[in-house]
Enzyme design. Structure first.
Site, PDB file in Angstrom:
ATOM      1  N   ARG B 328     -15.271   6.281   5.460  1.00 33.47           N
ATOM      2  CA  ARG B 328     -13.870   6.721   5.469  1.00 33.47           C
ATOM      3  C   ARG B 328     -13.276   6.703   4.061  1.00 33.47           C
ATOM      4  NH1 ARG B 328      -9.409   7.848   9.170  1.00 33.47           N
ATOM      5  NH2 ARG B 328     -10.796   7.857  10.956  1.00 33.47           N
ATOM      6  N   GLU B 730      -2.026   3.551  10.712  1.00 33.37           N
ATOM      7  CA  GLU B 730      -2.603   3.405   9.374  1.00 33.37           C
ATOM      8  C   GLU B 730      -1.990   4.287   8.288  1.00 33.37           C
ATOM      9  OE1 GLU B 730      -6.323   4.162  11.420  1.00 33.37           O
ATOM     10  OE2 GLU B 730      -7.247   2.655  10.132  1.00 33.37           O
TER      11      GLU B 730
END
Lengths: 494, 786
Positions: B328, B730
């Site tokens: 990620r 997030e």
């Protein structure tokens, strides 16, 4: 002899009188609440007085008036509640189920997310609500500095601190209405007896007078003398130290006084930072600002000026400031007293000039000469509720452009709080100029060999300690310069 | 006050209490503030409860020659000691069955703080004291503690990932300008206020129920079964709420649950394990720290031609989630920027430190921080405003819109969002003012930066993008809601309940929220990747719709009307010409033997990912945001303050603006903390020395921006998400990057903005002062040379 003894601790849990005989001297209020009483609203977040999740409010008599103070239940020993009222988050909701204004304000402003820190915030806000009518935003931040929240980012909690006053006036609060009644009940609990309790051969003593304390210390020279327990509490919760004998100074009335002797303030060793802040700030405004950043509200409500000295920590913030101010220490053993300059008390890391059976009785803080300039600076990763990487406190007198007197004291730079004698020498008699300051900054390298640790590297400590001298210079010579990021910025050029 | 039109007032009257798109308090708010919300340590303790504590290794890398636990066993209150030899199943609590995370180390210790045994006693104090009495004889081995050492040794915990599009090397070489550099990015401790905890209660036939503070009950269930050698069906895991998670309880709860379950299983008594904060911080993984190398080619305008990034991460001793975390980072190494040619690779490095794990953003923030450093480098090289470079390189809306992983960005709103924020925050005028202010100051400097974020929504592990829910309606018309998502403070339970209430058009108070348990909804995904509301909201809606369809069909048949004539109004149902209260319909349906219970299921459409090829469509959509932060820095000490932050953040059509605002503000402050005061510090022996709030400094109340203006960019998600909302957990974390860059801007002033300060996070006051001095040195050398 310490005089009459009482074999139990007594305090109010809300309205309920509790008398406890058989008690572990170092059982924390938090453990008692959670494991004995199963009042589980109060949470453990860190067990070291740094996160505030365990915040409870202790009501105590102060000159006949009831005062509510937020404290960390995790490092406060249960027997130290003698003569106090303990309020926890469970006490706030009314019997009809209505939330207290403090609680409702948090709900209205979305001040809780995971909710685990919330009871602690509720109690810090409750103490603020009880004590202050119109706190400024800065005061609200200070009142909440000892409570960590990892979810909200604090804005909604600070908003709740304003909202709570819209939901009801503190004067109409049911806790305010009953203030006098509680004060009367607490007054009835106060006595001259020494509280003496314990379990399994371990003893806890809480004398009520300095004479009784002196007698106890002679009788138990190995006892651990505990004031606010903001340090000793961690010995117990973090290191599981077993303390056979504890002598608590918090009940000693004559050690909780601040006396103006004309040329000095005589501060009893059991005076908390919360109580010492204003009188010290009146003499040395920057000490007031420094004290504002010692621990947080909960810690200052328990931690004492004397304890901060007696435990000999190299990173306590009180000693550098008091050394720079020229404070002297009164030590007592039985009926004998001796006085010494505060800096002489600190011999080496972990070693102080305190004899068996002796205790710190008072701290004598001289009033400043009107020509003195005094500055104290605390350098830490975070402004609030942090331990100094470096603390610098300076007293300077310039006469006819030259340094006539100077005291430079530092914390965090050596194994003890210490004066920078080389740097002082470099300045004394010199013109108060940037060049002289640079010479003193260089001389600091001969004064200190700081350590590298998690708070700062040796290099940063050395550099910032020197730069603080430059800051002192700027603040005393450039009235328009901005040098402060927090606190009362007018102090920079006071 | 404005007069409402009749249609508007009808709409308002028909709006249920707790409707979607409206502010609604957290379902537990009143319990949080009164201390009545029950966390696991608050639950009534079963009779005979055993308290468990852990023995931890003191060495970072060592062979255990011998372990003498006699004194532990003999200590007061001790009932039993447990080592790896007592484990009936597998000595492994890892999340993916690699077998690289032993519950208890046997002969090899791989990090300081690794658990080696457990002790159960009648009180927690006794168990804790006993745990300290072990005598362990270690043979120390060379320990690899940092990224440099790990790169030298070259041991990886998982296969690295590589992303490439175009020929980056050629593009960089051919570009008019080129910069290479490196930066280090610190890790982060979660510092959930409620530490790890598990309470296990034994049942019959080997069954065990575990109350675990976990974001991933299904995985805890499987790990407990694996350790105890039980079928998963014998293990039930339940969690009503966590006192914070932030990724720190996605896999890290496995171990604590498994130990408690082992003790319960072996003793037949309930067992609770709650480590002290210090031990919690020693035992559990953190956000990965990274070293990033960058090589970028660009033109004189600042347009990027090619980019090469290497993301080296300290993963710790085991894989845990390090594969997807480092992946990620690469997925977000573009942030909002189009790279005509790009090459990125990860180095998931093995070290003798705790195994790092998920943390809000999951590697993405490190990618974004690296991308923003690159922008800053270009801006300083060209003497331009970094915001200009950012805008110049934003993904296009029609072209220049393909990511390094070959997914086309089709929902780009960053141009408009940043334009609006720049205007709302008065960015350009303030930047000029600050420069003028700085020119007159010798001891303080101000800095301002506006940074954007684009964050990909979906688990990159495609199979995790599924969710289940269970809805019952009881005969009195009350609704019982359950789903696989967990509540850690983010307001998921509230949002999903709003969805169900909206579906039945009943007031939210009629929907009873219940604890997440593997017994009701099986095989759930972790509540992670910001996916909670997207996945579980859809699954719950599906369950509600199934029941609703049955109710409609029943009503149509029973009252002989067309199904279209059955309409759900606020707390009642219109059936043809008549209206009846909702409970009445429910009661009638029950009487007619209509099932009033249903599961619901959802899987995210459109996504696919081929890791080996580095190609696919891993993200269903992107969430966007931007923040402008202003700081003031003390040049003598490196201390600083955030004076003002303006945020504009994209939550799609927010399900609950109050809750989303809370997520944005909280994430910003947490992100800011990561990049400023939160410093993890290990000593030379590999022992973590910042293991409590006294030494590890998360932001406190007064650290939040003095002026803090947060707004939602309220536009519908282009994808068919739940009520067109967007995930919010997030993405706003990365808004904290604006503070790092504002600090950098302030520091840059000491060299007249001619040099890039290269301020590496965490930018503690010490680091800021070092950057100031470094910049002065470099500027001095530069002018001496010229």
């Amino acid at each position: 002899m310490p005089g009459p003894m009482r074999d139990h601790v007594r305090f109010l849990l809300g309205d309920e009188l509790r008398e406890i005989r058989d008690v572990d001297p170092t059982m924390t209020v938090l453990d008692w609440l959670r494991t004995v009483e199963r009042r589980v609203g109060t949470k453990e977040g860190c067990a070291e007085g740094d996160c505030g999740a365990c915040t409870v409010v202790v009501g105590r008599l102060d000159g006949g008036r009831l005062r509510h103070e937020a404290v960390n239940a995790c490092i406060r020993f249960l027997p130290t509640l003698d003569g106090c009222q303990l309020l926890t988050v469970e006490h706030l909701k009314a019997e009809d189920g209505r939330l207290h204004p403090v609680q409702q304000a948090l709900v209205d402003r979305h001040g809780s997310q995971c909710g685990f820190c919330t009871p602690g915030f509720v109690m810090s806000l409750f103490a603020l609500y009880q004590n202050e009518e119109r706190p400024t935003p800065e005061r609200i931040d200070d009142a909440l500095a000892g409570n960590l929240c990892r979810c909200t980012g604090y804005a909604p909690i600070a908003a709740a601190a304003e909202r709570m006053y819209e939901l009801g006036a503190p004067a109409d609060d049911r806790f305010s209405v009953r203030r006098n009644e509680v004060a009367r009940r607490l007054a009835a609990l106060a006595d001259e007896a020494t509280v003496a309790v314990g379990r399994d051969g371990r003893r806890f003593f809480a004398p009520a007078s300095a004479d009784a304390l002196a007698a106890l210390c002679l009788e138990h020279p190995d006892a651990c003398i505990v004031a606010g327990a903001t340090d000793v509490g961690l010995w117990v919760t973090k290191h599981q130290r077993v303390l056979p004998t504890v002598i608590y100074t918090g009940r000693v009335r004559d050690l909780r006084t601040i006396v103006d002797t004309g040329e000095a303030l005589s501060i009893g060793a059991a005076v908390t930072y919360a109580d010492a802040a204003a009188p010290l700030a009146r003499l040395y405004p920057d000490v007031g600002e420094l004290v504002r950043r010692i621990g947080a509200e909960q810690v200052r409500n328990m931690g004492t000026v004397g304890g901060n000295i007696a435990n000999g920590s190299p990173i306590g913030d009180g000693p550098p400031a008091l050394i720079a101010a020229g404070a002297r220490l009164v030590l007592r053993r039985g009926d004998e007293r001796r006085t010494l300059p505060l800096e002489d008390f600190f011999i080496a890391y972990g070693r102080q000039d305190r004899r068996p059976g002796e205790f710190v009785e008072r701290i004598i803080v001289p009033k400043p000469n009107p020509a003195d300039r005094f500055r104290a600076y605390k350098i830490s990763k975070r402004f609030d509720q942090d331990i100094s990487a470096v603390c610098g406190a300076f007293r300077l007198r310039v006469e006819n452009g030259r340094v006539a007197d100077v005291r430079l004291a530092y914390g965090g730079m050596a194994g003890t709080p210490k004066r920078a004698s080389e740097a002082e020498k470099a300045l004394l008699g010199q013109p108060w100029t940037e060049a002289s300051v640079h010479a003193a900054m260089a001389a600091l390298a001969r004064d200190f060999t700081p350590l590298t640790d998690w708070r700062a590297s040796a290099g940063y400590r050395q550099r910032v300690a020197a730069n603080l001298l430059m800051k002192l210079y700027v603040e005393t010579t450039e009235p328009s310069a901005e040098t402060r990021l927090v606190g009362d910025r007018s102090l920079a050029h006071a | 006050m404005l007069e409402l039109t009749p249609a508007e007032s009808l709409r308002q009257a028909e709006r249920i209490e707790g409707a979607v798109h409206h502010d609604r308090r957290h379902d537990s708010a009143h319990k949080h503030v009164s201390g009545e919300a029950v966390y696991i340590d608050d639950m009534p303790e079963p009779a005979g409860l055993l308290h468990v504590y852990l023995g931890l290794a003191s060495k970072a890398h060592a062979r255990i020659r011998a372990m003498d636990l006699t004194a532990v066993q003999a200590a007061p209150g001790v009932v039993r000691v447990f080592t790896a030899a007592d484990i009936p199943g597998h000595n492994d609590v890892g999340c993916d069955g690699r077998g690289d995370e032993p519950m208890f180390a046997t002969n090899l210790v791989e990090f300081a703080g690794q658990p080696i045994f457990a002790v159960a006693a009648t009180t927690r104090d006794e168990a804790r004291r006993a745990a300290g009495l072990a005598v362990v004889d270690y043979e120390e081995l060379p320990a690899v503690l940092d990224i440099a050492g790990a790169r030298h040794k070259g041991e990886l915990v998982v296969t690295p990932m590589r992303l490439a599009r175009g020929d980056a090397a050629t593009a960089i070489a051919a570009a008019p300008r080129r910069i290479t550099g490196r930066m280090s990015i610190g890790g982060q401790e979660h510092f959930y206020l409620e530490g790890q905890i598990a309470l296990a209660i034994p049942g019959e036939d080997g069954e065990v129920t575990v109350y675990s503070s976990t974001q991933h009950p299904s995985e805890v269930q499987h790990v407990v079964a694996h350790v105890l050698d039980l079928p998963s069906g014998a293990v039930t895991v339940e969690v009503r709420r966590m006192g914070g998670g932030f990724g720190g309880k996605e896999t890290q709860a496995n171990f604590f649950a498994a130990v408690a379950a082992l003790v319960a299983r072996k003793t037949g008594r309930a067992a609770k394990l709650r480590p002290d904060r210090d031990d919690d911080m020693r035992i559990t993984g953190k956000r990965h720290d990274f070293e990033v190398e960058y090589d970028i080619g660009f033109d004189d305008e600042g347009r990027i031609a090619g980019v090469d990034f290497t993301f080296a991460a300290r993963c710790g001793y085991a894989a845990d989630l390090s594969g997807p975390v480092t992946d990620r980072a690469l997925f977000h190494g573009d942030n909002c920027y189009f790279y005509p040619a790009v090459h990125m690779r990860s180095e998931p490095l093995k070290t003798n430190t705790v195994s790092n794990t998920a943390f809000r953003g999951f590697g993405g923030p490190q990618g974004v921080v690296a991308a923003e450093r690159m922008i800053e480098e270009i801006a300083f090289a060209l003497g331009k405003d970094p915001l200009e470079i950012r805008r110049l390189n934003f993904y296009g809306t029609a072209d220049r819109n393909v990511t390094p992983y070959h997914q086309t960005v089709t929902d780009n709103v960053i141009h408009d969002l940043v334009a609006r924020l720049a205007s709302d925050s008065d960015y350009h005028a303030r930047r000029a003012e600050i420069r003028a202010w700085n020119a007159r100051r010798r001891w303080q400097r101000r800095g301002l930066a506006l940074t954007p974020v684009k964050f990909g929504i979906s688990f990159t592990k495609t199979e995790a993008n599924q969710a289940g829910a269970l809805v019952h309606i009881y005969k009195d018309g009350s609704i019982h809601l359950n789903h696989g998502g967990t509540e850690m403070g983010q307001g998921l339970y509230t949002k999903v309940a709003q969805v169900v209430a909206e579906e039945f058009k009943v007031d939210l108070s009629r929907v009873h929220i219940t604890a997440t348990t593997t017994g009701k909804v099986p095989n759930t995904s972790p509540t992670a990747a910001s996916s909670g509301a997207d996945l579980n909201g859809m699954a719950a809606r599906a369950a509600a719709r199934t029941i609703k369809e049955r109710l409609v069909a029943f009503a149509a048949e029973h009252w002989r009307v067309a199904p279209e004539a059955v309409r759900f109004l606020r707390n009642r149902v219109a059936i043809g010409g008549q209206e009846i209260p909702f409970p009445e319909l429910v009661r009638a349906a029950y009487t007619a033997r209509v099932s009033l219970s249903s599961t619901g299921f959802y899987k995210t459409p459109k996504i696919h990912w081929d890791r080996a090829a580095g190609r696919g469509h891993p993200f269903y959509y992107f969430a966007y945001g931007a923040a402008a932060s202003e700081v003031v820095v003390d040049l003598l000490t490196g201390e600083y303050r955030v004076e003002r932050t303006d945020i504009l953040h994209d939550c799609g059509r927010s399900l609950n603006p109050a809750i989303d605002r809370g997520q944005i503000e909280g994430a910003f402050v947490q992100g800011m903390g990561w990049l400023t005061t939160e410093e993890l510090w290990w000593d030379a022996e590999g022992r973590l020395r910042t293991h409590a709030p006294s030494t590890y400094k998360i932001p406190a109340c007064s650290d939040r921006p003095r002026i803090f203006d947060v707004r939602l960019y309220d536009t519908p998600n282009r994808e068919e998400t739940i009520y067109r909302s967007k995930a919010v957990g997030e993405p706003p974390f990365m808004l904290g990057v604006s503070v790092l860059h504002a600090l950098s801007d302030a520091v840059a002033s000491v060299a007249d903005y001619r040099l890039c300060p290269r301020l590496d996070p965490p930018a503690t006051p010490e680091k800021v002062l070092a950057a100031i001095e470094d910049l002065r040195d470099r500027a001095g050398r530069g002018s001496a040379a010229s």
